[in-house]
Motif scaffolding. Structure first.
Motif, mmCIF file in Angstrom:
data_model
loop_
_atom_site.group_PDB
_atom_site.id
_atom_site.type_symbol
_atom_site.label_atom_id
_atom_site.label_comp_id
_atom_site.label_asym_id
_atom_site.label_seq_id
_atom_site.Cartn_x
_atom_site.Cartn_y
_atom_site.Cartn_z
ATOM 1 N N GLU A 1 1.110 0.108 -8.337
ATOM 2 C CA GLU A 1 -0.182 -0.162 -8.954
ATOM 3 C C GLU A 1 -0.141 0.261 -10.403
ATOM 4 O O GLU A 1 0.581 1.170 -10.779
ATOM 5 C CB GLU A 1 -1.302 0.581 -8.226
ATOM 6 C CG GLU A 1 -1.077 2.066 -8.187
ATOM 7 C CD GLU A 1 -2.028 2.738 -7.237
ATOM 8 O OE1 GLU A 1 -2.055 3.953 -7.225
ATOM 9 O OE2 GLU A 1 -2.750 2.020 -6.519
ATOM 10 N N THR B 1 3.707 2.515 -14.735
ATOM 11 C CA THR B 1 3.272 2.027 -13.430
ATOM 12 C C THR B 1 3.310 3.166 -12.430
ATOM 13 O O THR B 1 4.292 3.865 -12.323
ATOM 14 C CB THR B 1 4.190 0.891 -12.956
ATOM 15 O OG1 THR B 1 4.099 -0.177 -13.873
ATOM 16 C CG2 THR B 1 3.778 0.415 -11.581
ATOM 17 N N ASN C 1 5.795 -5.722 -2.990
ATOM 18 C CA ASN C 1 7.011 -5.583 -3.793
ATOM 19 C C ASN C 1 8.262 -5.814 -2.962
ATOM 20 O O ASN C 1 9.211 -5.031 -2.978
ATOM 21 C CB ASN C 1 7.054 -4.196 -4.442
ATOM 22 C CG ASN C 1 8.071 -4.126 -5.570
ATOM 23 O OD1 ASN C 1 8.284 -5.090 -6.292
ATOM 24 N ND2 ASN C 1 8.701 -2.973 -5.720
ATOM 25 N N ARG D 1 -2.591 -5.929 -8.821
ATOM 26 C CA ARG D 1 -1.769 -4.718 -8.894
ATOM 27 C C ARG D 1 -2.415 -3.520 -8.200
ATOM 28 O O ARG D 1 -1.840 -2.442 -8.135
ATOM 29 C CB ARG D 1 -1.508 -4.367 -10.363
ATOM 30 C CG ARG D 1 -0.738 -5.416 -11.141
ATOM 31 C CD ARG D 1 0.730 -5.377 -10.836
ATOM 32 N NE ARG D 1 1.387 -4.204 -11.384
ATOM 33 C CZ ARG D 1 2.671 -3.916 -11.212
ATOM 34 N NH1 ARG D 1 3.421 -4.703 -10.481
ATOM 35 N NH2 ARG D 1 3.199 -2.832 -11.746
ATOM 36 N N SER E 1 -3.403 -1.162 -5.304
ATOM 37 C CA SER E 1 -2.775 -0.887 -4.010
ATOM 38 C C SER E 1 -3.751 -0.549 -2.896
ATOM 39 O O SER E 1 -3.391 -0.543 -1.726
ATOM 40 C CB SER E 1 -1.767 0.260 -4.154
ATOM 41 O OG SER E 1 -2.440 1.468 -4.410
#
Length: 264
Positions: A8, A16, A155, A236, A238
């Motif tokens: 995230e 990140t 991912n 992005r 989470s």
């Protein structure tokens, strides 16, 4: 070893943030009807005579019988593990989506991999820690015991929603933020004033077939059922919210694809 649980981007942050755990791996409508006279026997199927059909220029009486349709049990409900069957579609619950990374990736020398199968293997509540994003953290803090969440593989080669878990303990301080050896150590978070939070979850079911990210994006186009889904709007993030309508729609998709796997 610690495991990875999401990627995230923190609002306003340059780096990140990655989600991971510091724990070591262990070995239908109501059918009741109201009647004026409760002792009266239920009505029999009603017969109706009409003259809607004609034959040879003459009206012909046609007798039809109205039958009450039987309730249909869904395959999806039948496939849910018994103890979760009564809770899976409860409208009072709040719903969420939490991302984790099912493939190996090293962060500061630590493998942060964590999959739906890893969660299924746990014999005690699992801490969903490592969140380093304020929006995601606030979502964690809004969770209540008994809420349900989708488990999303992130991912990886084929990202998507793969199963369901339940929030079994509400938020508490994320102590991993205070460990200098942890992959997501945050020196700005003090023990006396913790910045980050963690909730504990338990496995509730793995889908026979996942709902992939490409499919979710199609379902999120304007005019489609998931057009306002937070996960698709903030890709992005989470930890995101899922509305009751979105939850119900996605469970319908899961049902069409065989419901829950019998392997876990």
């Amino acid at each position: 070893m610690p495991k990875r649980k999401a990627i995230e981007a923190d609002a306003g942050a340059k780096n990140t943030g990655l989600r991971r755990s510091t724990r070591r791996k262990s070995s239908g409508p109501d059918n009741a009807t109201t009647q004026e006279n409760p002792t009266k026997a239920p009505p029999k199927a009603e017969k109706k005579t009409s003259t809607a059909r004609e034959k040879g220029g003459k009206e012909e009486n046609v007798t039809t019988e109205r039958k009450t349709p039987k309730a249909k049990a869904t395959t999806f409900e039948a496939s849910i593990p018994p103890k979760e069957a009564d809770d899976i579609n409860t409208p009072e619950k709040t719903y969420w989506l939490l991302k984790a990374e099912p493939e190996t990736r090293l962060e500061n020398g630590t493998d942060v991999k964590f999959s739906i199968d890893d969660l299924a293997s746990r014999t005690e509540p699992e801490p969903w820690d490592g969140i380093r994003n304020y929006v995601a953290r606030n979502n964690l803090r809004a969770m209540k015991k008994g809420d349900l969440a989708f488990f999303y593989h992130s991912n990886c080669k084929e990202p998507g929603i793969v199963g369901i878990m339940e929030i079994v303990r509400e938020h508490s301080p994320d102590l991993s933020a205070h460990d200098p050896k942890a992959p997501y150590y945050d020196a700005s978070s003090k023990v006396s004033d913790p910045k980050w939070s963690v909730v504990h979850v338990e496995f509730r079911g793995k889908f026979t077939q996942q709902i992939g990210l490409k499919e979710l994006r199609e379902m999120g186009k304007p005019g489609s059922p998931l057009q306002n889904m937070q996960m698709l709007k903030q890709s992005r993030l989470s930890v995101s919210k899922v509305t009751a309508a979105e939850w119900k729609y996605l469970l319908g998709v899961v049902e069409e694809r065989g419901g829950f796997s019998k392997e876990t």
